[in-house]
Design a protein around this motif. Structure first.
Motif, short mmCIF file in Angstrom:
data_model
loop_
_atom_site.label_atom_id
_atom_site.label_comp_id
_atom_site.label_asym_id
_atom_site.label_seq_id
_atom_site.Cartn_x
_atom_site.Cartn_y
_atom_site.Cartn_z
N GLN A 178 0.70 -1.36 -0.07
CA GLN A 178 0.07 -0.12 0.09
C GLN A 178 0.74 1.13 -0.01
N GLY A 179 2.28 0.98 0.12
CA GLY A 179 3.05 2.22 -0.09
C GLY A 179 3.58 2.52 1.38
N TYR A 180 3.21 1.93 2.64
CA TYR A 180 4.01 2.23 3.75
C TYR A 180 5.50 1.85 3.81
N ARG A 181 6.36 2.58 4.23
CA ARG A 181 7.80 2.37 4.37
C ARG A 181 7.94 1.38 5.57
N PRO A 182 9.01 0.44 5.44
CA PRO A 182 8.90 -0.39 6.70
C PRO A 182 9.32 0.40 8.00
N HIS A 183 10.16 1.58 7.88
CA HIS A 183 10.54 2.30 9.07
C HIS A 183 9.40 3.26 9.51
N ASP A 184 8.08 3.28 8.70
CA ASP A 184 6.77 3.77 9.29
C ASP A 184 5.64 2.87 9.83
N ILE A 185 6.26 1.53 10.18
CA ILE A 185 5.31 0.70 10.71
C ILE A 185 5.97 0.12 11.93
N ILE A 186 4.97 0.30 12.82
CA ILE A 186 5.31 -0.29 14.28
C ILE A 186 4.53 -1.46 14.69
N VAL A 187 4.87 -2.68 14.80
CA VAL A 187 4.08 -3.84 15.05
C VAL A 187 3.93 -3.58 16.71
N ALA A 188 2.65 -4.32 17.11
CA ALA A 188 2.30 -4.46 18.63
C ALA A 188 1.34 -5.43 18.57
N GLY A 189 1.47 -6.14 20.04
CA GLY A 189 0.32 -7.06 20.44
C GLY A 189 0.41 -7.28 21.87
N ASP A 190 -0.58 -7.86 22.12
CA ASP A 190 -0.86 -8.28 23.85
C ASP A 190 -0.71 -9.72 24.17
N SER A 191 -0.29 -10.39 25.09
CA SER A 191 -0.27 -11.74 25.29
C SER A 191 0.20 -12.55 23.94
N ALA A 192 -0.57 -13.44 23.86
CA ALA A 192 -0.15 -14.04 22.54
C ALA A 192 0.05 -13.22 21.42
N GLY A 193 -0.82 -12.35 21.23
CA GLY A 193 -0.41 -11.42 20.29
C GLY A 193 0.97 -10.51 20.08
N GLY A 194 1.55 -10.51 21.51
CA GLY A 194 2.71 -9.82 21.72
C GLY A 194 3.63 -10.75 21.10
N GLY A 195 3.52 -12.12 21.69
CA GLY A 195 4.43 -13.12 21.29
C GLY A 195 4.52 -13.29 19.66
N LEU A 196 3.36 -13.32 19.02
CA LEU A 196 3.13 -13.43 17.51
C LEU A 196 3.89 -12.07 16.89
N ALA A 197 3.83 -11.07 17.41
CA ALA A 197 4.58 -9.71 16.99
C ALA A 197 6.15 -9.96 16.85
N LEU A 198 6.65 -10.55 18.00
CA LEU A 198 7.84 -10.89 18.14
C LEU A 198 8.29 -12.16 17.05
N ALA A 199 7.45 -12.96 16.95
CA ALA A 199 7.65 -14.04 15.96
C ALA A 199 7.76 -13.46 14.46
N LEU A 200 7.01 -12.66 14.16
CA LEU A 200 6.72 -11.83 12.91
C LEU A 200 8.41 -11.37 12.66
N LEU A 201 8.59 -10.47 13.77
CA LEU A 201 10.19 -9.82 13.47
C LEU A 201 11.09 -10.93 13.15
N LEU A 202 10.94 -12.20 13.76
CA LEU A 202 12.15 -13.25 13.60
C LEU A 202 11.87 -13.70 12.21
N ALA A 203 10.74 -13.78 11.76
CA ALA A 203 10.29 -14.47 10.38
C ALA A 203 10.88 -13.37 9.13
N LEU A 204 10.65 -12.07 9.47
CA LEU A 204 11.14 -11.17 8.58
C LEU A 204 12.50 -11.29 8.48
N ARG A 205 13.32 -11.28 9.67
CA ARG A 205 14.79 -11.14 9.64
C ARG A 205 15.20 -12.29 8.85
N ASP A 206 14.64 -13.57 9.32
CA ASP A 206 15.28 -14.98 8.57
C ASP A 206 14.90 -14.80 7.27
N GLY A 207 13.76 -14.38 6.73
CA GLY A 207 13.61 -14.15 5.34
C GLY A 207 14.24 -12.98 4.45
#
Length: 323
Positions: free
Chosen positions: A128-157
């Protein structure tokens, strides 16, 4: 303390009867009927490539920056309805548009379904045109863990990482060690909660081991991640796991802001309307996001100044070459 006593009185009898997931989902949906968006925050529901999603847009928010929010619920509960009020409060305080998604949940859709949906939403934002450095990922509880897993998946990919991530009492270790169970055994509500989420962890993991890094992010190598904000309370089942994750991330060189609170039960952020500590926590999230943007702008000014200086030097270099 009063909130803790109230929740124990209300939820412990239900938990002791060990209701099915369908019953618990329905109970949460009913309880969310009284939750409303803050005044001045607008809702736009839509389908994000077949997945239910919502844009939550506060008045006067910066449309060029976005908070991608992943709701909690042990990977089996929760929805856009249960967390809409919290996401609205966060978006308003941070001055951002927020995108919330209704990712697939276990046991119907075990790992990696939720992670795939989080990746889908993040990549959609980039398209949609958002730049990576203009996005912050957040979540609570399992959503917080999922946000961290998202970072790992992006980094590893080797995909571009967002500017930062926020974990509100994130669930980082689905193993939930026996030592944690023993620690909270004297607290009825925490004990019942611990037993429940231990079962939910297995349902989410499915055929993957609970130690899989993308299931339990604390088990991963945490190098090269963006700045993190982690909030937790010392009365939560997940408290020790959050501290362990923060320590491990710092050792890996990740900038970590760890904020701890006292005596608050899990999911305390959801009670921001009645709990002063929750409002304080959300204000601290806003301070963190403002700090991220300020650091970016300062870095951009340094780069601009360096380029300007280089342009001024070049004519002198040419002149000396002629001489």
């Amino acid at each position: 303390m009063l909130l803790k006593q109230f929740l124990t009185a209300v939820t412990a009898p239900l938990a002791r009867r060990q209701p099915g997931i369908s019953t618990m989902r329905l109970s949460l949906e009913i309880s969310s009927l009284g939750q409303f968006l803050p005044w001045g925050v607008h809702l736009d529901s839509f389908q994000l490539e077949g997945m239910a999603a919502e844009w939550i847009k506060p008045d006067k928010a910066d449309p060029s920056r976005v908070l991608l929010y992943l709701h909690g619920g042990g990977y089996v509960l929760g929805s856009l309805n249960t967390h809409r009020s919290l996401v609205g409060a966060l978006a308003q305080r941070c001055g951002l548009h927020a995108l919330a998604i209704d990712y697939r949940k276990a046991p119907e859709y075990p790992f990696p379904a939720a992670l795939e949906d989080a990746l889908l939403a993040y990549r959609w934002l980039l398209r949609q045109g958002y730049r990576p450095h203009d996005i912050i990922v957040a979540g609570d509880s399992a959503g917080g863990g999922l946000a961290l897993a998202l970072l790992l998946a992006l980094r590893d990919g080797q995909e571009p990482l967002p500017a930062a991530a926020i974990g509100l009492s994130p669930w980082t270790d689905l193993v939930l060690p026996t030592a944690t169970i023993r620690k909270v055994a004297h607290e009825e509500l925490q004990f019942l909660e611990a037993l429940a989420i231990r079962g939910w962890g297995g349902q989410y993991a499915g055929t993957a081991p609970l130690t899989e890094p993308l299931v339990s992010p604390v088990r991963a190598s945490l190098h090269e991640l963006p700045p993190l904000l982690l909030q937790t309370s010392d009365a939560e089942v997940l408290y020790d796991d959050v501290l362990t994750f923060a320590a491990k991330a710092r050792i890996a060189g990740v900038p970590v802001t760890l904020q701890t609170f006292a005596g608050l039960v899990h999911w305390w952020h959801l009670f921001w309307r009645v709990l002063p500590e929750a409002r304080t926590a959300l204000d601290q999230v806003a301070s963190f996001t403002n700090g991220i943007w300020a650091a970016q702008e300062a870095a951009a000014q340094v780069v601009l100044a360096a380029r300007t200086s280089a342009k001024r030097i070049k004519p002198d270099v040419r002149l000396r070459a002629r001489l």
